[in-house]
Write a protein that holds these residues in place. Structure first.
Motif, PDB file in Angstrom:
ATOM      1  N   ARG A 220       0.833  -1.205   0.000  1.00  0.00           N
ATOM      2  CA  ARG A 220       0.000   0.000   0.000  1.00  0.00           C
ATOM      3  C   ARG A 220       0.863   1.248   0.000  1.00  0.00           C
ATOM      4  O   ARG A 220       0.598   2.213  -0.707  1.00  0.00           O
TER       5      ARG A 220
ATOM      6  N   TYR B  88       3.997   1.779  -0.980  1.00  0.00           N
ATOM      7  CA  TYR B  88       4.686   2.076  -2.219  1.00  0.00           C
ATOM      8  C   TYR B  88       3.730   2.558  -3.285  1.00  0.00           C
ATOM      9  O   TYR B  88       4.052   3.410  -4.106  1.00  0.00           O
ATOM     10  N   ILE B  89       2.545   2.000  -3.278  1.00  0.00           N
ATOM     11  CA  ILE B  89       1.590   2.340  -4.315  1.00  0.00           C
ATOM     12  C   ILE B  89       0.968   3.704  -4.090  1.00  0.00           C
ATOM     13  O   ILE B  89       0.850   4.515  -4.997  1.00  0.00           O
TER      14      ILE B  89
ATOM     15  N   GLN C 227       3.153   7.792  -3.711  1.00  0.00           N
ATOM     16  CA  GLN C 227       3.705   8.587  -4.828  1.00  0.00           C
ATOM     17  C   GLN C 227       5.178   8.929  -4.601  1.00  0.00           C
ATOM     18  O   GLN C 227       5.600  10.069  -4.727  1.00  0.00           O
TER      19      GLN C 227
ATOM     20  N   VAL D 164       4.994  -6.353  -4.094  1.00  0.00           N
ATOM     21  CA  VAL D 164       4.085  -5.350  -3.557  1.00  0.00           C
ATOM     22  C   VAL D 164       2.654  -5.555  -4.051  1.00  0.00           C
ATOM     23  O   VAL D 164       1.691  -5.520  -3.282  1.00  0.00           O
ATOM     24  N   PHE D 165       2.519  -5.793  -5.329  1.00  0.00           N
ATOM     25  CA  PHE D 165       1.187  -6.007  -5.887  1.00  0.00           C
ATOM     26  C   PHE D 165       0.593  -7.319  -5.390  1.00  0.00           C
ATOM     27  O   PHE D 165      -0.575  -7.384  -5.013  1.00  0.00           O
TER      28      PHE D 165
ATOM     29  N   ARG E  34      -3.286   1.681 -12.033  1.00  0.00           N
ATOM     30  CA  ARG E  34      -4.089   2.366 -11.019  1.00  0.00           C
ATOM     31  C   ARG E  34      -5.378   1.596 -10.767  1.00  0.00           C
ATOM     32  O   ARG E  34      -5.806   1.424  -9.626  1.00  0.00           O
TER      33      ARG E  34
ATOM     34  N   ILE F 253      -4.965  -1.577  -8.785  1.00  0.00           N
ATOM     35  CA  ILE F 253      -4.516  -1.327  -7.428  1.00  0.00           C
ATOM     36  C   ILE F 253      -5.610  -0.695  -6.579  1.00  0.00           C
ATOM     37  O   ILE F 253      -5.844  -1.095  -5.452  1.00  0.00           O
TER      38      ILE F 253
ATOM     39  N   HIS G  66      -0.496 -13.784 -12.162  1.00  0.00           N
ATOM     40  CA  HIS G  66      -0.780 -12.632 -11.320  1.00  0.00           C
ATOM     41  C   HIS G  66       0.500 -11.951 -10.835  1.00  0.00           C
ATOM     42  O   HIS G  66       0.516 -10.743 -10.639  1.00  0.00           O
TER      43      HIS G  66
ATOM     44  N   GLY H  18       1.242  -8.105 -11.607  1.00  0.00           N
ATOM     45  CA  GLY H  18       1.768  -7.201 -10.590  1.00  0.00           C
ATOM     46  C   GLY H  18       2.991  -6.451 -11.079  1.00  0.00           C
ATOM     47  O   GLY H  18       3.115  -5.238 -10.879  1.00  0.00           O
ATOM     48  N   THR H  19       3.882  -7.158 -11.711  1.00  0.00           N
ATOM     49  CA  THR H  19       5.088  -6.525 -12.230  1.00  0.00           C
ATOM     50  C   THR H  19       4.730  -5.412 -13.201  1.00  0.00           C
ATOM     51  O   THR H  19       5.206  -4.275 -13.072  1.00  0.00           O
TER      52      THR H  19
ATOM     53  N   VAL I 101       1.833  -3.879 -13.762  1.00  0.00           N
ATOM     54  CA  VAL I 101       0.973  -2.849 -13.209  1.00  0.00           C
ATOM     55  C   VAL I 101       1.757  -1.889 -12.304  1.00  0.00           C
ATOM     56  O   VAL I 101       1.621  -0.670 -12.397  1.00  0.00           O
ATOM     57  N   PHE I 102       2.580  -2.437 -11.451  1.00  0.00           N
ATOM     58  CA  PHE I 102       3.369  -1.601 -10.557  1.00  0.00           C
ATOM     59  C   PHE I 102       4.401  -0.799 -11.342  1.00  0.00           C
ATOM     60  O   PHE I 102       4.588   0.395 -11.112  1.00  0.00           O
TER      61      PHE I 102
END
Lengths: 212, 212
Positions: A115, A117-118, A121, A167-168, B115, B118, B160, B164-165, B167-168
């Motif tokens: 959360r 890191y995402i 910003q 993280v994701f 975004r 997430i 997934h 994640g990779t 998307v982040f």
DNA sequence: GTTTAATTTAAACACACGTTTAAATCAGAG
DNA sequence: CTCTGATTTAAACGTGTGTTTAAATTAAAC
């Protein structure tokens, strides 16, 4: 001075749970204080602001995890030439140690990290590198040494790909384990997910650079 | 009926840019409408609500990308046994096509996707699988066939991880390219990042399952 | 040109948020 | 017990949010 005050702890405990579940900006101070059964104003009294509360929540975990993690990496390097898999795996024990500090601590910590890191910003990136930079670079150094065929700039990107994966995955771990259970009848706790992701990460980080 | 109204388009254009840059919940309708130079109430008039505006912004890209992407995969399978690298790479052209639709369309789309996944707490996952499920499964099928040594449940997790990779990385692409430029004097546009990430992903997805 | 429906507009609404205030309460020291 | 400083409390503040309203404006149809 009067100080029985578990109020601070009650706030931190309620906050970390809610932050991990629903993110920082989606969690109001009113929700936190009602779950913690303390007065709304006590957050500002004890922490100053919501932003500082977020930092305090993260710091409580980072202060425990970071030294242990870098110790584990350093100790691993005492032996001879650890593999990427071994380096990543050396973080598992420090991660699982967090479960002794608090029930479901590992999951909470990783979700908070995700959360953070995402949502922040780039602000958390600064906070971590300035406060835990030495511990962090211990890890980065070990990874770089165990994959000497990857140039530094490429490694920079791959480590951030790795960060993204972790993280994701952790931020959506609850949803994913639910789906996996429904679709494949396969139950995974947080440790199982960690052990699944490590080989994936190690393979990606070490794959030879293609000059196509 | 009166309809010159580029108002809808003006709103979509301003919204997608702001959503991609700062996230959905961090972007107010007042900011959108002021950048678009339209009246605040016109969002609710044309789209009903902020939530539906978000969907409309995403749909405008998904409607263009998804058919092209699944076509590319299907066409690739006409030949013989595409590799994972080839499958992932086949998505590059459809992605870059988005730059013809709008300046910086590729980056915007990927950031929006990031975004969305997430922030939307599983809501976007549902939206995409119900609206674009057939296109999606074309891709998943191809990946599974090209890595037959990975059991379905494991592949679920790895895809997934991959999501994640991507998307982040895309959500923080702006910050990362900045750092890379400062630290390594290496300039990367969005295409360069895409081409960096593909081998990383392909290696992770295909790595043999270890039964340690 | 008049009518009709679509669109735009300014204003207000209702609500939730983080924060501040000032009084009440508490605990420990002298 | 009394005093002092720390803590808790209820209430309010100011601001920003998405949304709604009702009137004004626009554009096309007849």
């Amino acid at each position: 001075m009067a100080n029985r005050s578990d109020t601070k702890t009650r706030i931190l405990d309620a906050a970390e749970k809610l932050f991990a579940e629903r993110g920082f900006s989606e969690t109001s101070l009113r929700l936190i204080t009602s779950k913690a059964e303390v007065n709304l104003a006590s957050v500002n009294y004890h922490f100053g602001s919501k932003k500082e509360l977020i930092r305090a929540v993260l710091a409580r975990y980072l202060d425990r995890f970071m030294p242990e993690a870098s110790d584990a990496v350093v100790q691993l390097k005492q032996g001879s030439e650890p593999s990427l898999n071994e380096i990543f795996s050396s973080l598992v024990k420090p991660l699982l140690e967090l479960n002794k500090f608090k029930a479901d601590g590992t999951r909470t910590f990783l979700q908070l990290l995700g959360r953070g890191y995402i949502e922040s910003q780039g602000h958390l990136r600064w906070f971590i590198t300035t406060h835990y930079g030495e511990h962090l670079s211990e890890f980065v150094k070990a990874v770089a040494e165990s994959a000497p065929h990857i140039p530094p700039a490429e490694m920079f990107w791959r480590l951030h790909f790795t960060l993204g994966t972790v993280v994701f995955t952790m931020a959506s771990a609850d949803a994913l384990t639910e789906i996996a259970e429904a679709d494949f009848n396969e139950h995974n706790d947080i440790e199982a997910v960690i052990r699944k992701v490590i080989p994936y990460l190690a393979a990606g980080v070490a794959v030879p650079v293609t000059t196509q």
